[in-house]
Scaffold this motif. Structure first.
Motif, short mmCIF file in Angstrom:
data_model
loop_
_atom_site.label_atom_id
_atom_site.label_comp_id
_atom_site.label_asym_id
_atom_site.label_seq_id
_atom_site.Cartn_x
_atom_site.Cartn_y
_atom_site.Cartn_z
N THR A 59 -0.34 0.82 5.28
CA THR A 59 0.62 1.03 4.20
C THR A 59 2.04 0.89 4.71
O THR A 59 2.89 0.26 4.08
CB THR A 59 0.45 2.45 3.63
OG1 THR A 59 -0.91 2.66 3.36
CG2 THR A 59 1.26 2.62 2.38
N LEU A 60 2.31 1.51 5.86
CA LEU A 60 3.67 1.47 6.37
C LEU A 60 3.99 0.14 7.04
O LEU A 60 5.10 -0.37 6.95
CB LEU A 60 3.87 2.60 7.37
CG LEU A 60 3.81 4.00 6.76
CD1 LEU A 60 3.67 5.04 7.83
CD2 LEU A 60 5.06 4.25 5.95
N THR A 75 4.10 -3.50 4.50
CA THR A 75 4.75 -3.57 3.19
C THR A 75 6.20 -4.03 3.27
O THR A 75 7.00 -3.65 2.45
CB THR A 75 4.69 -2.20 2.48
OG1 THR A 75 5.13 -1.21 3.40
CG2 THR A 75 3.30 -1.89 2.02
N LYS A 76 6.52 -4.88 4.25
CA LYS A 76 7.87 -5.44 4.29
C LYS A 76 8.10 -6.33 3.08
O LYS A 76 9.21 -6.43 2.58
CB LYS A 76 8.03 -6.29 5.55
CG LYS A 76 8.57 -5.50 6.71
CD LYS A 76 8.87 -6.40 7.87
CE LYS A 76 9.12 -5.53 9.06
NZ LYS A 76 9.15 -6.26 10.29
N GLY A 134 5.80 -2.48 -1.34
CA GLY A 134 6.33 -3.74 -0.85
C GLY A 134 7.47 -4.23 -1.74
O GLY A 134 8.49 -4.72 -1.25
N ARG A 140 10.66 -2.16 -1.13
CA ARG A 140 11.29 -2.48 0.15
C ARG A 140 11.88 -3.88 0.16
O ARG A 140 12.96 -4.11 0.69
CB ARG A 140 10.28 -2.33 1.28
CG ARG A 140 9.96 -0.89 1.57
CD ARG A 140 8.99 -0.75 2.70
NE ARG A 140 9.55 -1.20 3.98
CZ ARG A 140 8.82 -1.41 5.06
NH1 ARG A 140 7.53 -1.24 5.04
NH2 ARG A 140 9.40 -1.81 6.17
N ALA A 161 10.32 2.21 5.98
CA ALA A 161 8.94 2.32 5.53
C ALA A 161 8.58 3.78 5.30
O ALA A 161 8.05 4.15 4.25
CB ALA A 161 8.00 1.72 6.56
#
Lengths: 191, 206
Positions: free
Chosen positions: B29-30, B33-34, B147, B150, B189
């Motif tokens: 998840t972290l 998700t860019k 995503g 971010r 993130a």
């Protein structure tokens, strides 16, 4: 020698496995509520990651590569790590009960700790030599332990603070981890 | 039978949506998700593994001895992860490269093992399939949403290619917008997910 020092610093601080590469988040948030459990988990990870790093490197170099079985890497590594963890658990229970009492409950959790599997895969992807893989595994584990223990210290303080209701528990923990990650972000560009 | 098949499916989309309600599987998840593209790609890969492993674990639940069940589940999961890894390498090579080691790491994603242990090992094949698909789609939605937050804040645009669906929206906030680069880096993130979790808590637990 200098190369190894650079490797150690880069693995512990710059590419910190937890705060920069996001590996091992579940135990990071799961075991950081108390300092005691954080220290236990950190020790268990250091112990297993070094062993796993060495053994998976050997498995890759002596079994998977010569027989062109690289596509089986995912399965091979997870089996190696799972059986290693089981073996370490049984060995400690029999031979070093004092250490087992300290690490015991954390060992089974490590099988699904992606920091261990991730570090092993990074060692292979970066094409490290045996000695580099050993040093990198150890440094990654130390970096994980450092982040975990620092974070547990901060989290114990949060317990005393008045956190707004929607932010409580995991939410504030994530925001705090973000701030800690910013601190580690400052190391970027050092190596 | 406490719940219908439809309920097993829909609970993954809101009531137990990972990683917000079920705090599992935080690493992918972290990490991925860019951008929306990576988030959804990862979500779909995880959904595939979750669906197949849930079906197989549930079908084999009487065959696997309970003492070695975790090892058995991990082998089943690892097999499907290898399948999706090879498929993505063959058909969506760009996505495969940008997700990097996080595809083999689906093996140790606690959501997949968690559902096998907590649900598929106790329920029938159809219910397990519904559960796997629901949780998987919920996970995909969460990754896509994080995503999007971010990518929009971090670059001021949305651009990508999700399994053939190409989209490109430049300059969402106009030309004067300074991209908030912090959001696409590691600290963003954690902060992004933490604040999204806070918002979901505000909307209220169901």
């Amino acid at each position: 020698m200098g190369d190894y020092i650079v490797l150690i610093i880069s693995c512990i601080f710059v590419n910190n496995i937890m705060l920069a590469q996001f590996l091992g988040n579940c135990p990071f948030f799961g075991t950081s509520k108390k300092m005691e459990t954080a220290v236990g988990m950190a020790m268990a990870v250091i112990f297993v990651l070094v062993l796993a790093g060495v053994i998976t490197w050997m498995a890759e170099a002596f079994i998977l590569k010569p027989f062109n079985l690289e596509y089986l890497r995912t399965i091979a590594f997870i089996v190696v790590i799972a059986s290693l963890v089981q073996f370490v658990e049984m060995f400690l229970k029999k031979s070093i009960p004092a250490l087992y009492a300290g690490l015991g409950i954390f060992l089974p959790l490590i099988t699904t700790n992606c920091a261990v599997m991730g570090a092993c895969l990074i060692n292979i992807n970066e094409e490290y030599t045996f000695l580099q893989a050993l040093v990198a595994s150890f440094s990654y584990a130390v970096g994980f332990g450092l982040a975990l223990i620092l974070f547990a210290g901060v989290r114990e303080k949060i317990l005393l603070a008045r956190v707004p209701k929607p932010l409580q528990d995991t939410s504030i923990a994530l925001v705090t981890a973000g701030i800690l990650s910013m601190a580690f972000y400052a190391f970027k560009g050092m190596v | 039978m406490a719940k219908s098949i439809a309920q097993e499916f829909t609970k993954g989309l809101w009531a137990e949506i990972p990683p917000f309600r079920l705090v599992l599987g935080l690493c992918p998840t972290l990490a991925v998700t860019k951008t929306v593209q990576d988030g959804i790609g990862m979500g779909i890969a995880t959904t595939f593994v979750l669906l197949c492993s849930n079906i197989l674990v549930s079908a084999l639940k009487k065959v696997i001895p309970s003492k070695v069940r975790i090892a058995g589940y991990i082998i089943i999961i690892a097999t499907f992860v290898t399948v999706i890894e090879m498929m993505m390498k063959a058909y969506t090579y760009e996505l495969f490269q940008s997700l990097g080691i996080f595809i083999p790491l689906i093996v140790v994603n606690c959501i997949v093992l968690g559902r096998a242990e907590a649900f598929a090992s106790k329920n029938g094949v159809v219910a397990s399939a519904a559960d796997g698909l629901g949780i998987g789609l919920g996970f995909t939605m969460s990754l896509g949403a994080l995503g999007a937050v971010r990518e929009i804040l971090g670059t001021g645009a949305l651009k990508g290619d999700v399994f053939g669906f190409v989209y490109n929206i430049p300059g969402i906030f106009g030309d004067a917008f300074q991209p908030f680069g912090f959001m696409v880096e590691a600290p963003g993130a954690f902060m992004g997910l933490g604040l999204m979790l806070c918002m979901l808590n505000l909307i209220g637990k169901k």
